[in-house]
Design an enzyme around this catalytic site. Structure first.
Site, PDB file in Angstrom:
ATOM      1  N   GLY A   1     -33.513  24.797  17.120  1.00 16.14           N
ATOM      2  CA  GLY A   1     -33.496  23.993  18.340  1.00 16.14           C
ATOM      3  C   GLY A   1     -34.358  24.646  19.407  1.00 16.14           C
TER       4      GLY A   1
ATOM      5  N   THR B   1     -31.841  30.007  22.367  1.00 18.41           N
ATOM      6  CA  THR B   1     -31.009  28.829  22.130  1.00 18.41           C
ATOM      7  C   THR B   1     -30.242  28.506  23.408  1.00 18.41           C
ATOM      8  OG1 THR B   1     -28.954  28.061  21.066  1.00 18.41           O
ATOM      9  CG2 THR B   1     -29.376  30.401  20.959  1.00 18.41           C
TER      10      THR B   1
ATOM     11  N   ARG C   1     -23.087  21.336  19.912  1.00 14.92           N
ATOM     12  CA  ARG C   1     -22.467  20.721  18.727  1.00 14.92           C
ATOM     13  C   ARG C   1     -21.274  21.511  18.227  1.00 14.92           C
ATOM     14  NH1 ARG C   1     -27.114  20.204  14.701  1.00 14.92           N
ATOM     15  NH2 ARG C   1     -27.890  21.727  16.183  1.00 14.92           N
TER      16      ARG C   1
ATOM     17  N   ASP D   1     -24.254  31.116  22.271  1.00 11.77           N
ATOM     18  CA  ASP D   1     -23.061  31.332  21.440  1.00 11.77           C
ATOM     19  C   ASP D   1     -23.255  32.394  20.370  1.00 11.77           C
ATOM     20  OD1 ASP D   1     -24.894  29.873  20.008  1.00 11.77           O
ATOM     21  OD2 ASP D   1     -23.418  28.608  19.025  1.00 11.77           O
TER      22      ASP D   1
ATOM     23  N   ARG E   1     -37.038  22.423  11.893  1.00 16.11           N
ATOM     24  CA  ARG E   1     -36.036  22.863  10.932  1.00 16.11           C
ATOM     25  C   ARG E   1     -36.718  22.725   9.572  1.00 16.11           C
ATOM     26  NH1 ARG E   1     -32.371  20.976  15.180  1.00 16.11           N
ATOM     27  NH2 ARG E   1     -31.322  22.888  15.790  1.00 16.11           N
TER      28      ARG E   1
ATOM     29  N   ASP F   1     -29.077  31.577  15.469  1.00 14.55           N
ATOM     30  CA  ASP F   1     -28.534  32.332  14.336  1.00 14.55           C
ATOM     31  C   ASP F   1     -28.969  31.767  12.991  1.00 14.55           C
ATOM     32  OD1 ASP F   1     -26.867  30.174  15.048  1.00 14.55           O
ATOM     33  OD2 ASP F   1     -25.242  30.993  13.829  1.00 14.55           O
TER      34      ASP F   1
ATOM     35  N   ASP G   1     -27.380  27.300  23.640  1.00 17.40           N
ATOM     36  CA  ASP G   1     -25.919  27.328  23.457  1.00 17.40           C
ATOM     37  C   ASP G   1     -25.239  28.623  23.918  1.00 17.40           C
ATOM     38  OD1 ASP G   1     -25.942  24.792  22.420  1.00 17.40           O
ATOM     39  OD2 ASP G   1     -26.188  25.462  20.355  1.00 17.40           O
TER      40      ASP G   1
HETATM   41  P1  ADP Z   1     -31.129  27.782  15.018  1.00 16.16           P
HETATM   42  O1  ADP Z   1     -32.071  28.899  14.686  1.00 16.16           O
HETATM   43  O2  ADP Z   1     -31.385  27.213  16.377  1.00 16.16           O
HETATM   44  O3  ADP Z   1     -29.685  28.175  14.781  1.00 16.16           O
HETATM   45  P2  ADP Z   1     -31.121  26.152  12.557  1.00 16.16           P
HETATM   46  O4  ADP Z   1     -29.716  26.490  12.189  1.00 16.16           O
HETATM   47  O5  ADP Z   1     -31.550  24.744  12.450  1.00 16.16           O
HETATM   48  O6  ADP Z   1     -31.482  26.555  14.059  1.00 16.16           O
HETATM   49  O7  ADP Z   1     -32.073  27.061  11.651  1.00 16.16           O
HETATM   50  C1  ADP Z   1     -33.483  26.980  11.770  1.00 16.16           C
HETATM   51  C2  ADP Z   1     -34.129  27.177  10.431  1.00 16.16           C
HETATM   52  O8  ADP Z   1     -33.792  28.468   9.916  1.00 16.16           O
HETATM   53  C3  ADP Z   1     -33.687  26.220   9.349  1.00 16.16           C
HETATM   54  O9  ADP Z   1     -34.366  24.995   9.391  1.00 16.16           O
HETATM   55  C4  ADP Z   1     -34.044  26.990   8.085  1.00 16.16           C
HETATM   56  O10 ADP Z   1     -35.421  26.893   7.832  1.00 16.16           O
HETATM   57  C5  ADP Z   1     -33.703  28.418   8.496  1.00 16.16           C
HETATM   58  N1  ADP Z   1     -32.344  28.741   8.060  1.00 16.16           N
HETATM   59  C6  ADP Z   1     -31.167  28.376   8.624  1.00 16.16           C
HETATM   60  N2  ADP Z   1     -30.097  28.839   7.931  1.00 16.16           N
HETATM   61  C7  ADP Z   1     -30.608  29.518   6.865  1.00 16.16           C
HETATM   62  C8  ADP Z   1     -30.042  30.236   5.774  1.00 16.16           C
HETATM   63  N3  ADP Z   1     -28.717  30.335   5.609  1.00 16.16           N
HETATM   64  N4  ADP Z   1     -30.897  30.805   4.875  1.00 16.16           N
HETATM   65  C9  ADP Z   1     -32.224  30.712   5.036  1.00 16.16           C
HETATM   66  N5  ADP Z   1     -32.822  30.057   6.052  1.00 16.16           N
HETATM   67  C10 ADP Z   1     -32.043  29.469   6.956  1.00 16.16           C
END
Ligand code: ADP
Length: 323
Positions: free
Chosen positions: A11, A126, A172, A130, A72, A103, A128
């Site tokens: 995000g 981020t 969320r 959090d 993503r 995270d 959030d």
């Molecule tokens: P944020 O970094 O804001 O928490 P996301 O959870 O959407 O956002 O994660 C961003 C990107 O990081 C995902 O689209 C994916 O490419 C990668 N990612 C997220 N979780 C995992 C995971 N468990 N293992 C590997 N890559 C991950």
């Protein structure tokens, strides 16, 4: 280490450009080259890279969004995708990677470290606020102030018409941002994923306020509230009570954009530079953050293992001050 890669992932958050500026300018000052990766991990898979020099960062300090774009990336969730990404890095001569994101992005970075030995450092970006390992994440302060601005505007019209408003703010899985919006916006009630409030309790609380002479009320609803978003809560309240003439406002994506606040700019500048310094110190699989007034480092997994929660005492404070 001569060449450092940087990407923004997940995000988007206001201040990501400021963090990018911190990375690029600090690296240049230390005589290192920076390569920007477009659209987060997707850019590593597609080979979408571009050199970033200090002059490319002109005007970045106060520009919202992220000039590298964010995305993503499903492919990066799988080992083959990460192997492709590691190949892109090796072919471009990138010896260390800075990941600006939340995270989820850190989990991806941790996999890249474990599977391919690519040194990675996380910068918390981020809205959030959090994740563990830092008191504040880049973008949170700006998003909070944007929501407060919206709530202040809504309160003017709520007061003028003796109205009940349900205001939905982002978050969320985490109600941290919504909690702070409620406190700073003087909300009558706050509905969060962490502490569900039954509709009957909310109605009883609104009646109490009305009986105490309150003509208008604002209820902040976190996007991830378990009984539903603001529209659904308004519908349920209207069906089960005399509060049938409420209004709903959804702050939504307004919160993600805009000029970063001074707080976020200072934070992003510090953490961008700190990430470069961590890489140059030979660190890997770590994130940078702030604790009190100091910049700190912590293992990436701290981000998801010790999530930042708001102090429970804030619930009592809101009750105390909304009487
Ligand atoms: P944020 O970094 O804001 O928490 P996301 O959870 O959407 O956002 O994660 C961003 C990107 O990081 C995902 O689209 C994916 O490419 C990668 N990612 C997220 N979780 C995992 C995971 N468990 N293992 C590997 N890559 C991950």
């Amino acid at each position: 280490m001569d060449t450092i890669g940087v990407l923004t992932s997940g995000g988007d958050a206001p201040g990501m450009n400021t963090a990018l500026r911190g990375v690029v300018r600090a690296a240049a000052a230390y005589g290192k080259t920076v390569v920007g990766v477009e659209r987060g991990y997707q850019g590593l898979i597609d080979g979408a890279l571009r050199p970033l020099g200090p002059r490319d960062m002109s005007g970045a300090i106060n520009r919202g969004g992220t000039m590298l774009r964010s995305a993503r990336c499903e492919a990066f969730m799988h080992a083959e995708g990460r192997a492709t990404a590691a190949r892109t890095l090796a072919e471009a001569g990138i010896e260390g990677l800075i990941v600006i994101g939340g995270d989820g992005s850190y989990r991806g970075a941790a996999d890249l470290v474990a599977e391919h030995g690519v040194p990675c450092i996380g910068v918390p970006g981020t809205i959030d606020n959090d994740i563990g390992g830092t008191d504040y994440t880049i973008g949170y302060d700006t998003a909070l102030n944007t929501a407060i601005d919206a709530i202040d505007h809504i309160r003017d019209t709520a007061d003028s018409h003796d109205r009940l408003f349900f205001v939905e703010v982002m978050g969320r899985g985490s109600g941290y941002l919504a909690m702070m919006c409620g406190v700073a916006g003087g909300a009558e009630a706050i509905l969060l994923p962490e502490r569900p409030m039954p509709i009957e309790d909310l109605i009883a609380h609104l009646r109490k306020g009305r009986d105490a002479g309150k003509a208008s009320a604002i209820v902040v609803v976190a996007e991830g509230n378990v009984t539903g978003g603001a529209l659904e809560v308004a519908r349920q309240v209207s069906e089960s009570s005399e509060f049938t003439d409420s209004r709903v406002a959804i702050v939504g994506h307004l919160q993600r954009g805009g000029i970063p606040t001074a707080f976020d700019r200072v934070l992003a500048s510090r953490l961008g530079a700190a990430a470069v310094e961590a890489l140059l110190d030979g660190e890997s699989g770590m994130m940078v953050g702030v604790s009190g007034k100091e910049v700190v480092r912590a293992p990436l997994k701290v981000a998801w293992e010790t999530r930042t929660r708001f102090p429970e005492s804030l619930f009592d404070l809101v009750k105390l001050l909304s009487s």
